[in-house]
Scaffold this active site. Structure first.
Site, PDB file in Angstrom:
ATOM      1  N   HIS A 147     -40.800  -0.060  48.843  1.00 20.70           N
ATOM      2  CA  HIS A 147     -41.470   0.951  49.952  1.00 20.70           C
ATOM      3  C   HIS A 147     -41.624   2.189  49.176  1.00 20.70           C
ATOM      4  O   HIS A 147     -41.320   2.241  47.993  1.00 20.70           O
ATOM      5  CB  HIS A 147     -40.889   0.972  51.266  1.00 20.70           C
ATOM      6  CG  HIS A 147     -39.468   1.555  51.289  1.00 20.70           C
ATOM      7  ND1 HIS A 147     -39.034   2.650  50.772  1.00 20.70           N
ATOM      8  CD2 HIS A 147     -38.494   0.749  51.637  1.00 20.70           C
ATOM      9  CE1 HIS A 147     -37.719   2.693  51.055  1.00 20.70           C
ATOM     10  NE2 HIS A 147     -37.364   1.806  51.440  1.00 20.70           N
ATOM     11  N   HIS A 176     -38.734   3.750  47.063  1.00 20.92           N
ATOM     12  CA  HIS A 176     -38.131   2.986  45.736  1.00 20.92           C
ATOM     13  C   HIS A 176     -39.391   3.511  44.738  1.00 20.92           C
ATOM     14  O   HIS A 176     -39.185   4.165  43.610  1.00 20.92           O
ATOM     15  CB  HIS A 176     -38.285   1.745  45.617  1.00 20.92           C
ATOM     16  CG  HIS A 176     -37.641   0.981  46.748  1.00 20.92           C
ATOM     17  ND1 HIS A 176     -38.021  -0.047  47.667  1.00 20.92           N
ATOM     18  CD2 HIS A 176     -36.262   1.022  47.012  1.00 20.92           C
ATOM     19  CE1 HIS A 176     -37.182  -0.291  48.706  1.00 20.92           C
ATOM     20  NE2 HIS A 176     -35.934   0.175  48.001  1.00 20.92           N
ATOM     21  N   CYS A 229     -19.502  -2.684  56.024  1.00 13.91           N
ATOM     22  CA  CYS A 229     -21.006  -2.768  56.649  1.00 13.91           C
ATOM     23  C   CYS A 229     -21.738  -3.578  55.558  1.00 13.91           C
ATOM     24  O   CYS A 229     -21.848  -3.567  54.271  1.00 13.91           O
ATOM     25  CB  CYS A 229     -21.769  -1.359  56.413  1.00 13.91           C
ATOM     26  SG  CYS A 229     -23.612  -1.756  56.759  1.00 13.91           S
ATOM     27  N   CYS A 273     -24.733  -2.221  53.759  1.00 11.06           N
ATOM     28  CA  CYS A 273     -24.350  -1.215  52.628  1.00 11.06           C
ATOM     29  C   CYS A 273     -23.597  -2.047  51.686  1.00 11.06           C
ATOM     30  O   CYS A 273     -23.572  -1.577  50.369  1.00 11.06           O
ATOM     31  CB  CYS A 273     -23.711  -0.132  52.990  1.00 11.06           C
ATOM     32  SG  CYS A 273     -24.241   0.929  54.030  1.00 11.06           S
ATOM     33  N   CYS A 317     -22.132   1.662  61.423  1.00 10.64           N
ATOM     34  CA  CYS A 317     -22.504   2.315  60.023  1.00 10.64           C
ATOM     35  C   CYS A 317     -23.426   3.577  60.290  1.00 10.64           C
ATOM     36  O   CYS A 317     -24.219   3.389  61.005  1.00 10.64           O
ATOM     37  CB  CYS A 317     -23.299   1.185  59.388  1.00 10.64           C
ATOM     38  SG  CYS A 317     -24.075   1.955  57.981  1.00 10.64           S
ATOM     39  N   HIS A 365     -26.735   2.606  58.596  1.00 11.03           N
ATOM     40  CA  HIS A 365     -27.590   1.530  59.346  1.00 11.03           C
ATOM     41  C   HIS A 365     -27.513   1.292  60.858  1.00 11.03           C
ATOM     42  O   HIS A 365     -28.329   0.472  61.441  1.00 11.03           O
ATOM     43  CB  HIS A 365     -27.120   0.010  58.770  1.00 11.03           C
ATOM     44  CG  HIS A 365     -27.754   0.000  57.381  1.00 11.03           C
ATOM     45  ND1 HIS A 365     -26.702   0.225  56.099  1.00 11.03           N
ATOM     46  CD2 HIS A 365     -28.823  -0.281  56.616  1.00 11.03           C
ATOM     47  CE1 HIS A 365     -27.471   0.177  55.111  1.00 11.03           C
ATOM     48  NE2 HIS A 365     -28.808  -0.053  55.257  1.00 11.03           N
ATOM     49  N   LYS A 413     -34.541   8.880  57.590  1.00  9.51           N
ATOM     50  CA  LYS A 413     -34.677   8.416  56.108  1.00  9.51           C
ATOM     51  C   LYS A 413     -35.491   7.208  56.144  1.00  9.51           C
ATOM     52  O   LYS A 413     -35.195   6.218  57.082  1.00  9.51           O
ATOM     53  CB  LYS A 413     -33.245   7.978  55.651  1.00  9.51           C
ATOM     54  CG  LYS A 413     -33.322   7.414  54.321  1.00  9.51           C
ATOM     55  CD  LYS A 413     -32.085   6.838  53.975  1.00  9.51           C
ATOM     56  CE  LYS A 413     -32.105   5.732  52.744  1.00  9.51           C
ATOM     57  NZ  LYS A 413     -31.048   4.780  52.800  1.00  9.51           N
ATOM     58  N   LYS A 457     -35.930   0.043  54.905  1.00  9.66           N
ATOM     59  CA  LYS A 457     -36.338  -1.099  55.231  1.00  9.66           C
ATOM     60  C   LYS A 457     -35.779  -1.580  56.580  1.00  9.66           C
ATOM     61  O   LYS A 457     -36.535  -1.971  57.442  1.00  9.66           O
ATOM     62  CB  LYS A 457     -35.697  -2.282  54.063  1.00  9.66           C
ATOM     63  CG  LYS A 457     -36.134  -2.147  52.701  1.00  9.66           C
ATOM     64  CD  LYS A 457     -35.527  -2.786  51.816  1.00  9.66           C
ATOM     65  CE  LYS A 457     -34.087  -2.021  51.308  1.00  9.66           C
ATOM     66  NZ  LYS A 457     -33.669  -2.102  50.319  1.00  9.66           N
TER      67      LYS A 457
HETATM   68  N1  MSP Z   1     -28.995  -1.680  44.837  1.00  6.36           N
HETATM   69  C1  MSP Z   1     -28.537  -0.550  45.259  1.00  6.36           C
HETATM   70  C2  MSP Z   1     -28.445   0.345  44.060  1.00  6.36           C
HETATM   71  C3  MSP Z   1     -27.542   0.031  42.823  1.00  6.36           C
HETATM   72  S1  MSP Z   1     -27.755   1.091  41.357  1.00  6.36           S
HETATM   73  C4  MSP Z   1     -26.834   0.242  40.262  1.00  6.36           C
HETATM   74  C5  MSP Z   1     -29.477   0.003  46.259  1.00  6.36           C
HETATM   75  N2  MSP Z   1     -30.619  -0.416  46.437  1.00  6.36           N
HETATM   76  S2  MSP Z   1     -31.673   0.504  47.295  1.00  6.36           S
HETATM   77  O1  MSP Z   1     -33.039  -0.822  47.265  1.00  6.36           O
HETATM   78  O2  MSP Z   1     -31.213   0.316  48.933  1.00  6.36           O
HETATM   79  O3  MSP Z   1     -32.337   1.370  46.609  1.00  6.36           O
HETATM   80  C6  MSP Z   1     -31.860   2.744  47.036  1.00  6.36           C
HETATM   81  C7  MSP Z   1     -32.481   3.716  46.275  1.00  6.36           C
HETATM   82  O4  MSP Z   1     -33.969   3.864  46.528  1.00  6.36           O
HETATM   83  C8  MSP Z   1     -32.118   5.084  46.405  1.00  6.36           C
HETATM   84  O5  MSP Z   1     -31.109   5.660  45.862  1.00  6.36           O
HETATM   85  C9  MSP Z   1     -33.470   6.053  46.198  1.00  6.36           C
HETATM   86  O6  MSP Z   1     -33.420   5.911  44.583  1.00  6.36           O
HETATM   87  C10 MSP Z   1     -34.469   5.116  46.357  1.00  6.36           C
HETATM   88  N3  MSP Z   1     -34.873   5.174  47.961  1.00  6.36           N
HETATM   89  C11 MSP Z   1     -34.934   4.342  48.791  1.00  6.36           C
HETATM   90  N4  MSP Z   1     -35.355   5.031  49.881  1.00  6.36           N
HETATM   91  C12 MSP Z   1     -35.528   6.276  49.774  1.00  6.36           C
HETATM   92  C13 MSP Z   1     -36.289   7.392  50.561  1.00  6.36           C
HETATM   93  N5  MSP Z   1     -36.459   7.184  51.819  1.00  6.36           N
HETATM   94  N6  MSP Z   1     -36.293   8.426  49.913  1.00  6.36           N
HETATM   95  C14 MSP Z   1     -35.872   8.700  48.905  1.00  6.36           C
HETATM   96  N7  MSP Z   1     -35.459   7.781  47.868  1.00  6.36           N
HETATM   97  C15 MSP Z   1     -35.156   6.233  48.490  1.00  6.36           C
HETATM   98  O7  MSP Z   1     -28.880   1.058  46.996  1.00  6.36           O
END
Ligand code: MSP
Length: 499
Positions: A17, A20, A125, A128, A143, A146, A295, A298
């Site tokens: 999304h 990312h 969680c 997480c 959590c 979440h 925030k 997903k």
């Molecule tokens: N798999 C772990 C990260 C492991 S790194 C060794 C994870 N994955 S995640 O799919 O949840 O991705 C989290 C990351 O996605 C956040 O740290 C950020 O970089 C990005 N973001 C996800 N949602 C976001 C927002 N709403 N706003 C900004 N960044 C976002 O955590």
């Protein structure tokens, strides 16, 4: 000089999304900028495929975790070219080479005396994939991220002696104040460390979806240790011809959002110390993109599809908007309305018009050819030191500030057109030399800002530079007056309205 930038590796329990896309775009801007400086750049992104969130999501769909991982890893891979991200490799934690590296490094951590067996009990969680400290738990044992009920987990694990790095981590933060930025995140991480570190589980007993622990096959590594090591393991096999570790380790920048600060700011340096590996130079923590104040993620179900924006307006517009509208490092709301406003007022009216009228005037008044000569000193003064300032900002991952420096010059050029009124000069043959100078200064100023804008707006910048007959992207050529535009060519609107 080497520059190595990473994004978090994204969970494959759902589709990509905008959040990312945001981090990947930011990392790409940094990678492109450093390439423009002639540096040896490596840019890594990828997917985090093990652990409970992925296993649970797969089981809910009635499929195997590997199948879900394969399916969604493809979607994350496909995201990169759509947002014009130029990552040098895409790591998947199910890559056998990654798994072998995780086993190798974590075995060394054990040999070095930082692993022991014990029993863990705590509030967990599954989304997480993290145990929560008592002060992190919301009322009703929820959590905080979440809003789901935490489970009380007790299991026999191998532990990582995080507590034994207390003093070393405090010393690290004392010596390297730029290890974590922005400052508020540095303070947050440091106060977590100062509050006293407890040992953490290194393995999980009940799970099977993960990297097997080589000294005890009934365990898999806790997904976070497996995941963090991606930054290191990728270098060893990204290029089949060469192990890139020597060349690029340690990483210059890890970009993350604040949701995963503790893992990167505390566990990760401790793990690297335990494995006798060098620590990354910088971790930059950007904020959340917010939609309706929450925030975006997903699990909350309020996802904005970046693909739709790209389809209508192009990847450049999305890249620009995200880094322009939300100060990089802070939280910020995103909306269709503010996107459209930026597109219209800044991309179409400010940059788009500047480009089209500059080119149109050179075509109309000089038949497309620019006579050589000096740049207007009035303009030269306002551009002096621009490249250096942009570099300083990007060096600190201040991507919005860097963009603003450039954008002020876009606006300056538009004012310059109004001040000089080339259409008046064109009416008076006696002022031909003045008109030459104005057109040359404008075209050269446009070239200069466009080179600097390339990391943010790669496709549009390339089109515009091609029309100016000056495709050179290196930053040494970005200075005003460093380029030589001879002939310009007509160009369709860079940012058409009414899309
Ligand atoms: N798999 C772990 C990260 C492991 S790194 C060794 C994870 N994955 S995640 O799919 O949840 O991705 C989290 C990351 O996605 C956040 O740290 C950020 O970089 C990005 N973001 C996800 N949602 C976001 C927002 N709403 N706003 C900004 N960044 C976002 O955590």
């Amino acid at each position: 000089m080497a520059f190595y930038v990473t994004t978090p590796i994204y969970y494959v329990n759902a589709a990509p999304h905008l959040g990312h896309a945001y981090t990947t775009i930011a990392a790409d801007v940094m990678a492109r900028h450093h390439r423009q400086r002639g540096e040896d750049v490596f840019f890594l992104t990828g997917t985090d495929e093990h652990g409970e969130p992925v296993a649970d999501a797969a089981h809910a769909l009635g499929i195997e975790p590997q199948e879900l991982a394969d399916r969604n890893a493809e979607r994350f891979k496909a995201l990169a070219p759509q947002i014009d991200a130029t990552n040098d490799f895409f790591i998947r934690t199910t890559d056998p080479q990654h798994e072998a590296k995780v086993q190798e490094v974590l075995s060394r951590v054990k040999e070095n005396g930082f692993v022991y067996e014990g029993t863990y009990e705590g509030w967990y969680c599954p989304r997480c994939a993290d145990f929560k400290a008592d002060n992190e738990i919301d009322e009703g044992k929820l959590c905080p991220i979440h809003h789901i009920v935490l489970t009380r987990e007790q299991e026999d694990n191998y532990f990582f002696r995080l507590s034994s790095f207390q003093a070393q981590l405090e010393a690290l933060y004392g010596e390297r104040e730029d290890f974590i930025a922005p400052r508020a995140r540095y303070n947050e991480a440091l106060s977590f460390i100062r509050s006293g570190l407890r040992d953490v589980p290194l393995t999980r007993h009940k799970l099977t979806w993960g990297v097997q622990v080589p000294w005890d096959h009934e365990h898999v590594f806790y997904v976070w240790f497996d995941a963090l090591l991606n930054y290191y393991s990728a270098l060893s096999y990204a290029d089949p011809k060469e192990d890139l570790t020597e060349r690029f380790w340690p990483a210059s920048y890890h970009l993350i959002a604040k949701d995963i600060l503790r893992f990167h700011a505390v566990y990760w340096p401790a793990l690297l110390m335990a494995a006798e590996l060098e620590l990354p130079e910088h971790i930059f923590v950007h904020g959340y993109l917010l939609m309706e104040g929450e925030k975006m993620s997903k699990s909350l179900g309020n996802v904005l599809d970046p693909f739709e924006v790209i389809e209508r307006f192009g990847a450049d517009a999305l890249r620009f908007y995200l880094l322009r509208d939300v100060p990089f490092g802070a939280d910020g709301s995103v909306s269709t309305a503010s996107f459209e406003l930026r597109y219209e007022t800044e991309l179409a009216n400010e940059l788009g018009n500047l480009a089209s009228r500059t080119i149109a005037m050179v075509l109309r008044y000089r038949d497309g050819k620019l006579p050589a000569g000096d740049i207007d000193p009035v303009l030269a003064e306002d551009f002096a030191g621009l490249t250096g300032r942009v570099c300083e900002h990007v060096d600190r991952a201040e991507l919005t500030a860097a963009l603003d420096e450039i954008w002020q010059r876009v606006r300056r050029l538009n004012r310059y057109v109004e001040e000089q009124a080339p259409w008046q000069l064109a009416k008076d043959d006696a002022r031909a030399a003045d008109l030459d100078r104005v057109l040359r200064s404008l075209a050269e100023g446009l070239r200069s800002v466009t080179v600097l804008l390339w990391p943010y707006l790669p496709a549009s910048a390339e089109r515009l530079l091609a029309a100016l007959g000056a495709p050179e992207l290196s930053l040494t050529g970005a200075e005003l007056g460093a380029g030589q535009i001879e002939t310009v060519a007509a160009l369709d609107a860079l940012f058409p309205k009414n899309r």
